[in-house]
Write an enzyme that holds these catalytic residues in place. Sequence first.
Site, PDB file in Angstrom:
ATOM      1  N   HIS A 225       0.825  -1.197   0.000  1.00  0.00           N
ATOM      2  CA  HIS A 225       0.000   0.000   0.000  1.00  0.00           C
ATOM      3  C   HIS A 225       0.864   1.253   0.000  1.00  0.00           C
ATOM      4  O   HIS A 225       2.069   1.203   0.231  1.00  0.00           O
ATOM      5  CB  HIS A 225      -0.956   0.015   1.196  1.00  0.00           C
ATOM      6  CG  HIS A 225      -0.269   0.075   2.526  1.00  0.00           C
ATOM      7  ND1 HIS A 225       0.266  -1.026   3.154  1.00  0.00           N
ATOM      8  CD2 HIS A 225      -0.014   1.129   3.346  1.00  0.00           C
ATOM      9  CE1 HIS A 225       0.804  -0.669   4.291  1.00  0.00           C
ATOM     10  NE2 HIS A 225       0.662   0.647   4.445  1.00  0.00           N
ATOM     11  N   ASP A 227       0.855   5.035   1.749  1.00  0.00           N
ATOM     12  CA  ASP A 227       0.213   5.725   2.871  1.00  0.00           C
ATOM     13  C   ASP A 227      -0.569   6.957   2.432  1.00  0.00           C
ATOM     14  O   ASP A 227      -1.648   7.230   2.956  1.00  0.00           O
ATOM     15  CB  ASP A 227       1.273   6.115   3.904  1.00  0.00           C
ATOM     16  CG  ASP A 227       1.778   4.909   4.680  1.00  0.00           C
ATOM     17  OD1 ASP A 227       1.159   3.838   4.590  1.00  0.00           O
ATOM     18  OD2 ASP A 227       2.806   5.032   5.373  1.00  0.00           O
ATOM     19  N   HIS A 283       5.014   0.059  -0.089  1.00  0.00           N
ATOM     20  CA  HIS A 283       5.634  -0.847   0.877  1.00  0.00           C
ATOM     21  C   HIS A 283       4.632  -1.868   1.409  1.00  0.00           C
ATOM     22  O   HIS A 283       3.422  -1.771   1.185  1.00  0.00           O
ATOM     23  CB  HIS A 283       6.225  -0.057   2.053  1.00  0.00           C
ATOM     24  CG  HIS A 283       5.194   0.735   2.810  1.00  0.00           C
ATOM     25  ND1 HIS A 283       4.819   2.013   2.441  1.00  0.00           N
ATOM     26  CD2 HIS A 283       4.431   0.429   3.907  1.00  0.00           C
ATOM     27  CE1 HIS A 283       3.906   2.463   3.276  1.00  0.00           C
ATOM     28  NE2 HIS A 283       3.646   1.523   4.168  1.00  0.00           N
ATOM     29  N   ARG A 293       5.643  -9.115  17.130  1.00  0.00           N
ATOM     30  CA  ARG A 293       6.293  -7.876  16.673  1.00  0.00           C
ATOM     31  C   ARG A 293       5.520  -6.681  17.231  1.00  0.00           C
ATOM     32  O   ARG A 293       4.323  -6.555  17.013  1.00  0.00           O
ATOM     33  CB  ARG A 293       6.293  -7.849  15.143  1.00  0.00           C
ATOM     34  CG  ARG A 293       6.818  -6.587  14.462  1.00  0.00           C
ATOM     35  CD  ARG A 293       6.448  -6.687  12.997  1.00  0.00           C
ATOM     36  NE  ARG A 293       7.063  -5.700  12.131  1.00  0.00           N
ATOM     37  CZ  ARG A 293       6.535  -4.528  11.796  1.00  0.00           C
ATOM     38  NH1 ARG A 293       5.377  -4.159  12.340  1.00  0.00           N
ATOM     39  NH2 ARG A 293       7.145  -3.724  10.949  1.00  0.00           N
TER      40      ARG A 293
END
Length: 314
Positions: A225, A227, A283, A293
């Site tokens: 996507h 941003d 990214h 994470r």
Amino acid sequence: MVRMRNAKGSNATEIEKKIKRGNALRQGSAWRGYRGPVALLLVSVCACTVAVWMYIYSLDSDITETLVSQRELVSSHPRVYTVQCSEDYDNQKRYPGCTPQKCGRAVTDSVVTREEAQILRRLAERGLGLAGSEGGASILDLHSGALSMGKQFVNIYRYFGDQIGDVFTEVDFKLYRDVRGRIQAVIAETFGLDPALLYLTKPTFFSRINSTAAKTQHDEYWHPHIDKVTYGSFDYTSLLYLSDYGSDFTGGRFIFMDQSGNRTVEPRAGRVSFFSSGSENLHRVEKVSWGTRYAITVSFTCDPAHAISDPTLP
């Protein structure tokens, strides 16, 4: 008598030869009996070795270049990778002194200490421990109060009321605000911006990602996507990592998807990765394959109409 002794000696020799031949035959038969299982064991070992090699290779197969590994320490000055700005900004209102003129991505390990990252991670663990998604991705937004709960979101400030004071402290929120300010300052310095013209925007949130299968679209964090396209107000995006790639989790690397190849930043507790938010920085995040994470997404806009305030305890 001599002939008899010779005959006996000849018979003894023949008997000895037969015994040796019998032993050899029995040994050969025993080997033939074990040969099948041994061959099967060798094949299994080879297959396991190939499977492990293929798994390890698959983890890196779509990575062209590692920009910064987890083991490296980027101190003093951010490591900057310049990329050509996309045309996204031409179709938006421009804000002199802020709208990207120089685009790229950068990484630094000198803005937030590992000790501060550990404190923020404990904050995230306490907050996300109140609920969490049924899938592999959960978020906690201290600004709006949004918290993943099952397949939906709740407002922690309304849902938990006065009990929220037992989860967070003013010290936690002060550190959060200080870290946000430092990230804003390093982005402004790196991209040559006026920091007073750069504003915090939404969504800015903690994320917890593990290998649990996705239950809703909100859990599918791995899709590529942009941003600026996804959120509209974003002009600069930053990620503060709160856990270590390779020891706290595997998978979960941040991947920039360029025409010439995919480039990754490996998370390290205290590491800040930041970039201009246009399509020059398409990214995605790898699926987490093991462990958990933790990170904070901190986003900034040049449009004061989309600015948000730092969070405060109710």
